[in-house]
Scaffold this active site. Structure first.
Site, mmCIF file in Angstrom:
data_model
loop_
_atom_site.group_PDB
_atom_site.id
_atom_site.type_symbol
_atom_site.label_atom_id
_atom_site.label_comp_id
_atom_site.label_asym_id
_atom_site.label_seq_id
_atom_site.Cartn_x
_atom_site.Cartn_y
_atom_site.Cartn_z
ATOM 1 C CG ASP A 327 56.259 -27.676 58.635
ATOM 2 O OD1 ASP A 327 56.074 -27.695 59.864
ATOM 3 O OD2 ASP A 327 56.796 -28.607 58.013
ATOM 4 C CG ASP A 622 58.291 -29.336 53.494
ATOM 5 O OD1 ASP A 622 57.576 -29.756 54.408
ATOM 6 O OD2 ASP A 622 59.475 -28.998 53.656
ATOM 7 C CG ASN A 688 31.784 -0.118 28.410
ATOM 8 O OD1 ASN A 688 32.958 0.069 28.129
ATOM 9 N ND2 ASN A 688 31.103 -1.142 27.954
ATOM 10 C CD GLU A 691 31.526 3.094 24.854
ATOM 11 O OE1 GLU A 691 30.692 2.166 24.794
ATOM 12 O OE2 GLU A 691 32.755 2.901 24.771
ATOM 13 C CG ASN A 716 32.221 -1.216 24.013
ATOM 14 O OD1 ASN A 716 32.457 -0.113 24.496
ATOM 15 N ND2 ASN A 716 31.030 -1.793 24.091
#
Length: 881
Positions: A327, A622, A688, A691, A716
């Protein structure tokens, strides 16, 4: 309710509601109207209950995957894994819950306390009642400073002006009249109507209530806000995409393990159990915790900068925003009229506020200026109090300007007492007062140029009063100033020997000149918009104000160049076919930066239009008129001080200090969070992946198992999570606001990010498989020693992996990761926890840890460093970013 009350007389409306213009409603009629129309309350979105906030935390795609993994763990009697996953879910959910609950509590503090009261005439007596008790037909009595509590048709008024910026976007107070208006009069020109939520700036009046509650203009706009559907946040969309990838990758890993085992002749049920166990291990349990903490940290940082974030995801959405609608009034401007240009017959002063700061001598012996300042001080109804000036904003600015120009307001008023006043009204459009100074009388007048010039036959020029023969030239001057968006106020005076009669007060006045007023742009806005431009964020002004005023402010703040033509400013009438726009119109609308005379519905249409064209849209507002667009935008931003309660309710972000510059800080933090999320997702997934690859490759090659199930769980929840948390708390790149925002359609993990994840995962897996092969075939060690060396190698390689996260363009030794103190703390903490696990027999036994020699530990460090060196070599060769 009455249709089009502006085109009906007050008496006609009173008859419709069984009211009396003089005495108001009677008790029985009030009770009848309450039953028929209900209480004067506008519809609201239901406030989220704590239970709903808690449940919302569970509706997260990553939580779905973790919950599935936890269920599978329990089904296969892997109780420790299942409990660990459950703990992770609970931690993540409760962090999000408490952060959002805190934001809602902050919002409640901002809400105005108490019930608004209003004065009405009932049964012939003036009474003060709660605003929600108003009914159609009530006669409201309004004074300066009152908030209008319902839509009403004016009955009478005395110098009444209303500030309607919260409803229409107009920055100037609107003078009101009691005249009946034509049927096609738009709401912005309905000068005989008062609207709920607006404020009385000057004068007084009586009005008959025509609409209450949901039937008021405010109520209708609020209903639009309720009906506007909020799209799913960009972060949730991207997490959904990431979740789908993780599900497919997990299934592929599980199937590969099962198929490989069957080919090698292993038991089918055993291989299914093993595949599921590894699939569960593949899920990054730490991801939801780290994501939640990163967003929560962003919320906390912004709260210290007076920015309230109501939902965690809003932090990231800020960082992804590429278009901001704003605005004008009070956001880009001061919301306070200031003198800008003064024009006399013989000279002109521009940018007078700057001249005040430079110490310019305004008087300098100029009689016309001196007379104008005296008219500004004396022909003025503003009161000076201990709390400042109280009254009309233009009149207040006149006193401020006179004071800054060196005039003593109190002494001038004391030496020139007022003897008579001709008050301003909507027909006369001027005000005049008579003041006595010793033996003489002075008449001072101010008002609309076109009205004042009609009663002026002479003009003061170069200390001489001459014939006012060049009025046409002055009309051209006025048009030129109005084209710049200035509001014009003209001044005149005359000196008489005896007290004039009221009907002769405005005859034969001497014209002095004019002052042009402007609601000036905030000083800090232009620099902020320049930052947005560098950051690739487009700022678009959407205001209900006049096109020329909008263009002037847009040029002052840098939205438009100073030589931009008015064709670059579109009006609400240009948006009638926005929902069915052709390609040419779409291209034009996407290019425009300023929209004037737009309604709340058109603001909503503009936000929707840009969203449909692939943009992440922020909306700053506003007023009541901003509510629908605030609700619809991807990120709604409301002002905390000036903002209406309706705007604050629907917004995602609230600026407690009302500063436009605070949004830039919020966007910067959002970008940092987005960058951090990307980093820790790559980190967690690559760890991960390492792994699973290590276990899978070892199984395929019939090597000693490098990892056992509980060791994977330890990795983990410890060595993965703490460095990832540290990455999530990083301060980000210093140049984050000098880069364009990421493509809204781009997922959290781009093709390059997946490639980097694969490279880092393979590098770590290579080091783990390397030490398994070396320990087995070269050193001829026992399987449990080999397993422990592989485990420690993986622990260290994953910790070193954090240094792979900075971009290739950054220095390896000096970047946002190496400068992040949390990263170093996480590495030390993870190593200490691993050492404790090694030293405590119960934990060591559970993890199958056995004593190893210093030489064997040294080998694990070398192989772990090897994974970092390998990843960096591949990175520096340009094979990944």
């Amino acid at each position: 309710m009455v249709q089009n009350p502006f085109m009906r007389s007050a008496q006609e409306i009173a008859d419709r509601f069984e009211s009396d213009i003089k005495n108001g409603l009677e008790k029985k009629t009030i009770e009848k109207h309450l039953l028929e129309y209900g209480q004067n309350e506008i519809p609201k979105d239901r406030q989220k209950s704590p239970w709903r906030i808690l449940m919302d935390q569970l509706f997260d795609p990553i939580i779905y995957i973790l919950a599935t993994a936890g269920i599978l763990a329990f089904l296969f009697s892997d109780w420790l894994e299942g409990v660990a996953i459950l703990v992770v879910i609970l931690i993540s959910v409760f962090i999000g819950f408490f952060m959002e609950l805190k934001a809602i509590r902050s919002l409640e503090i901002l809400r105005k306390m108490g019930q608004t009261m209003t004065n009405v005439v009932r049964s012939g007596n003036i009474q003060k009642i709660k605003a929600n008790e108003l009914v159609p037909g009530d006669i409201m009595v309004l004074q300066t400073g009152d908030v209008v509590s319902a839509d009403a048709r004016l009955i009478s008024e005395e110098n009444l002006s209303i500030k309607e910026s919260a409803l229409t976007g107009e920055s100037e107070p609107i003078s009101k009249t009691t005249k009946i208006l034509p049927a096609d009069t738009p709401i912005t020109d309905q000068s005989n109507m008062l609207f709920r939520g607006t404020m009385v700036m000057t004068g007084s009046g009586k009005a008959i209530v025509t609409s209450t509650g949901a039937n008021t203009q405010l109520g209708k706009i609020q209903q639009m806000g309720i009906e506007a559907e909020k799209d799913i946040t960009p972060l949730k969309k991207k997490l959904n995409q990431l979740s789908k990838w993780l599900i497919w990758l997990t299934l592929i890993f599980a199937l590969l393990i099962i198929i490989t085992g069957i080919i090698r002749g292993k038991d089918l049920l055993l291989m299914i159990e093993t595949g599921v166990a590894l699939a569960v291990a593949a899920i990054p349990e730490g991801l939801p915790i780290v994501a939640t903490v990163a967003l929560a940290q962003g919320m906390l940082r912004l709260s210290k900068r007076q920015v309230i974030i109501k939902k965690l995801e809003a932090v990231q959405t800020l960082g992804a925003t590429n278009i901001i609608f704003t605005d004008k009034t009070g956001t880009l401007t001061e919301d306070k009229m200031k003198a800008h240009t003064i024009v006399f017959a013989d000279f002109k002063l521009e940018d007078v506020q700057q001249k005040i700061m430079e110490g310019f001598d305004f008087g300098n012996g100029n009689e016309a200026f001196d007379k104008m300042m005296r008219a500004s001080i004396l022909c003025n109804n503003v009161n000076t109090t201990d709390n400042g000036l109280q009254g009309d904003s233009i009149e207040s600015e006149l006193l401020d300007f006179a004071k800054n120009a060196g005039y003593d307001i109190k002494s001038i008023r004391k030496e020139n007492p007022e003897k008579l006043e001709l008050p301003f009204n909507s027909d006369r459009k001027l005000m005049a007062t008579v003041h006595q100074n010793e033996h003489e009388f002075y008449v001072y007048a101010k008002g609309a140029f076109e009205k004042l010039v009609e009663v002026c036959d002479t003009i003061l020029e170069d200390r001489k009063i001459i014939s006012f023969s060049n009025k046409e030239d002055w009309y051209e001057k006025i048009d030129a100033l109005a084209a710049q968006g200035l509001r014009i106020l003209a001044f005149a005076y005359k000196e008489v020997e005896k007290m004039p009669e009221k009907e002769n007060l405005t005859k034969d006045l001497v014209f002095l000149g004019i002052i042009g007023f402007l609601d000036p742009a905030r000083e800090d806005v232009e620099a902020t918009i320049e930052i947005y431009k560098k950051a690739g964020i487009k700022v678009v002004m959407a205001t209900g104000d006049h096109p020329k005023t909008a263009q002037k402010i847009a040029q002052d703040v840098g939205l438009l160049a100073h030589d931009t033509s008015s064709e670059k400013v579109l009006q609400g009438t240009d948006l009638e076919n926005i929902k069915n726009a052709d390609e040419e119109t779409i291209s034009r609308l996407l290019d425009v930066s300023v929209f004037a005379r737009v309604t709340p519905e058109q603001k909503l249409d503009l936000v929707t239009f840009h969203q449909k064209n692939g943009n992440i849209v922020g909306m700053i507002g506003d007023g009541i008129n901003d509510v629908p667009a605030l609700k619809k935008a991807d990120i709604g931003i409301a002002m905390g001080i000036r903002g209406t309660e309706a705007a604050r309710e629907v917004a995602d972000v609230i600026l407690k200090n009302d500063k436009f510059t605070a949004i830039e800080l919020a966007i910067r933090q959002g970008r940092v969070v987005l960058q951090n999320i990307r980093q820790f997702v790559i980190y967690l997934l690559s760890c991960n992946l390492a792994e699973i690859l290590s276990v899978g490759i070892a199984a395929l090659l019939n090597l000693a198992a490098p990892l056992l199930p509980l060791q994977i769980l330890f990795l983990n929840l410890v060595t993965d999570v703490f460095p990832a948390l540290a990455l999530g708390l990083g301060k980000g790149e210093e140049a984050s606001m000098e880069q364009p925002p990421r493509d809204p359609k781009e997922p959290i993990m781009t093709r390059n990010d997946w490639y980097a994840t694969l490279i880092y995962g393979l590098s770590i897996s290579a080091s783990v498989i390397g030490i398994v092969v070396y320990s087995d075939f070269v050193l001829k060690l026992e399987w449990n020693i080999i397993n422990n060396m592989a485990f420690y190698t993986l622990v260290l390689a994953q910790l070193f992996n954090v240094f792979n996260m900075p971009k290739r363009s950054e220095s390896f030794f000096k970047n946002e990761v190496t400068k992040n103190i949390w990263v170093w703390g996480a590495i030390i903490l993870s190593m200490v926890i691993t050492l404790i696990a090694y030293l405590l027999p119960p934990i060591a036994s559970a993890l199958s840890l056995v004593p190893i020699t210093i030489e064997q530990l040294g080998l694990t460090v070398l192989f772990a460093l090897g994974s970092l060196i390998l990843a960096q070599l591949i990175k520096r060769l340009g094979l990944t970013t």
